[in-house]
Design an enzyme around this catalytic site. Structure first.
Site, PDB file in Angstrom:
ATOM      1  N   LYS A   1      35.868   8.743  35.691  1.00 45.30           N
ATOM      2  CA  LYS A   1      34.893   9.346  36.606  1.00 45.30           C
ATOM      3  C   LYS A   1      33.538   9.480  35.931  1.00 45.30           C
ATOM      4  CE  LYS A   1      38.444  11.725  39.244  1.00 45.30           C
ATOM      5  NZ  LYS A   1      39.233  12.920  39.490  1.00 45.30           N
TER       6      LYS A   1
ATOM      7  N   GLN B   1      39.309  18.962  37.514  1.00 41.19           N
ATOM      8  CA  GLN B   1      40.421  18.009  37.544  1.00 41.19           C
ATOM      9  C   GLN B   1      41.748  18.759  37.679  1.00 41.19           C
ATOM     10  OE1 GLN B   1      40.083  14.529  37.410  1.00 41.19           O
ATOM     11  NE2 GLN B   1      42.282  14.534  37.851  1.00 41.19           N
TER      12      GLN B   1
ATOM     13  N   ASP C   1      35.073  17.246  45.904  1.00 40.17           N
ATOM     14  CA  ASP C   1      36.475  16.916  46.150  1.00 40.17           C
ATOM     15  C   ASP C   1      36.857  17.198  47.601  1.00 40.17           C
ATOM     16  OD1 ASP C   1      38.170  15.678  44.425  1.00 40.17           O
ATOM     17  OD2 ASP C   1      38.823  17.489  43.377  1.00 40.17           O
TER      18      ASP C   1
END
Ligand code: NAP
Length: 281
Positions: A50, A94, A117
């Protein structure tokens, strides 16, 4: 019939290039911060990917690494600092987080305007009420691959396997928003194979290797396989028995190289969307 392969790598590469072009033309540099707690090896790989992709797209990317024993209060304090930091447009913690930390508490702590997200209840609610702003990355990526087939979803019988907040539920909403007739199935569904046979579009997201058999798929269906499963021999496979399915489907995503690469590309896009929206652009 041999199915058209929907090449997620290629579509993702093009999207990343488009995003880089759009970022280069901005008067500001959108900022993405990824927070990793602990040493989970798979998470380390994802976070690195990422960070690298974000830099390549011209975003101001930063990864904050916290030790495994970080408390929930400590993590939430980091998130609050990022919420207050004007240079930060996107925050991604994460998952999974270590067991002393509640995933839900983390999701609720992130400023919905920076929730790249798309998991905060405000963003989920916006998706449901038709005012979507930041939508979860994997479902968005799956829909972009469906769009690649050129098949109109209006009135189509679409089946979503799996009802997680991360994948199944948002995908069902996105399909509904495009006027598909959506059925969701899960671990308590009876006659799952029959449900599959009725579907013109199948999106599989259950995390069970090669669970959906070719004989369950109707001739000419479009199949999007979100599943990523590692077999004991090391191979990565999806939730659909690919070789069987490709003999009957009209179009299908491979695993790997299908939905997987789209997730990071959509994270970059979400950071750009958040950066523009936060500046009223
Ligand atoms: P999850 O949270 O474990 O949810 C799995 C869903 O599948 C649940 O709704 C479960 O039903 C359902 N299910 C499980 N076994 C089933 C069965 N035998 N028959 C019917 N339904 C069944 O998983 P997830 O996070 O949504 O992920 C799903 C898959 O997508 C995994 O393989 C994951 O690795 C993959 N994934 C890929 C990406 C990507 O970037 N491509 C991103 C995220 C996830 P119940 O609700 O009844 O338990």
């Amino acid at each position: 019939m041999t199915a058209q392969l929907i090449d997620g790598k290629q579509v993702a590469a093009k999207l990343r290039q488009d995003i880089a072009g759009r970022v280069a033309g901005l008067s500001f540099q959108p900022g993405l911060v990824v927070v990793l707690v602990g040493e989970d090896p798979a998470s380390q790989v994802y976070v690195k990917a990422k960070d690298r992709a974000a830099r390549e797209a011209g975003l101001a990317a930063r990864t904050i690494r916290l030790p495994e024993e970080t408390t929930q209060a400590e993590l939430l304090a980091v998130v609050e600092g990022l919420n207050q930091d004007d240079a930060v447009d996107g925050i991604l913690v994460q998952f999974p987080v270590p067991k002393q930390i509640s995933q839900r508490a983390v999701i609720l702590a992130i400023d919905p305007a920076k929730d790249v997200d798309g998991l905060h209840p405000e963003n989920v609610g916006r998706l449901v009420d038709g005012s979507a702003r930041l939508v979860a990355c994997t479902p968005t990526g799956a829909m972009k691959l469906l769009a690649e087939t050129g098949v109109s979803l209006s009135g189509k019988r679409a089946l979503v396997l799996g009802r997680s907040m991360l994948v199944g539920k948002p995908i069902a909403q996105l399909l509904l928003a495009q006027d598909a007739t959506v059925t969701m199935v899960h671990s308590r569904t009876l006659n799952l194979a029959d449900e599959c046979r009725r579907a013109e579009v199948i999106v599989a997201a259950i995390g069970k290797p090669e669970f959906v058999r070719g004989a369950w798929i109707s001739e000419g269906a479009v199949v999007i396989d979100v599943g990523i499963n590692r077999l004991p021999d090391g191979r990565l496979v999806g939730d659909v028995a690919f070789d069987e399915a490709k003999a009957v489907a009209k179009a299908i995503t491979p695993v790997p190289g299908g939905v997987g690469p789209m997730t990071i590309a959509c994270l970059l896009e979400n950071t750009l969307i958040a950066g523009l929206a936060r500046r009223g652009l």
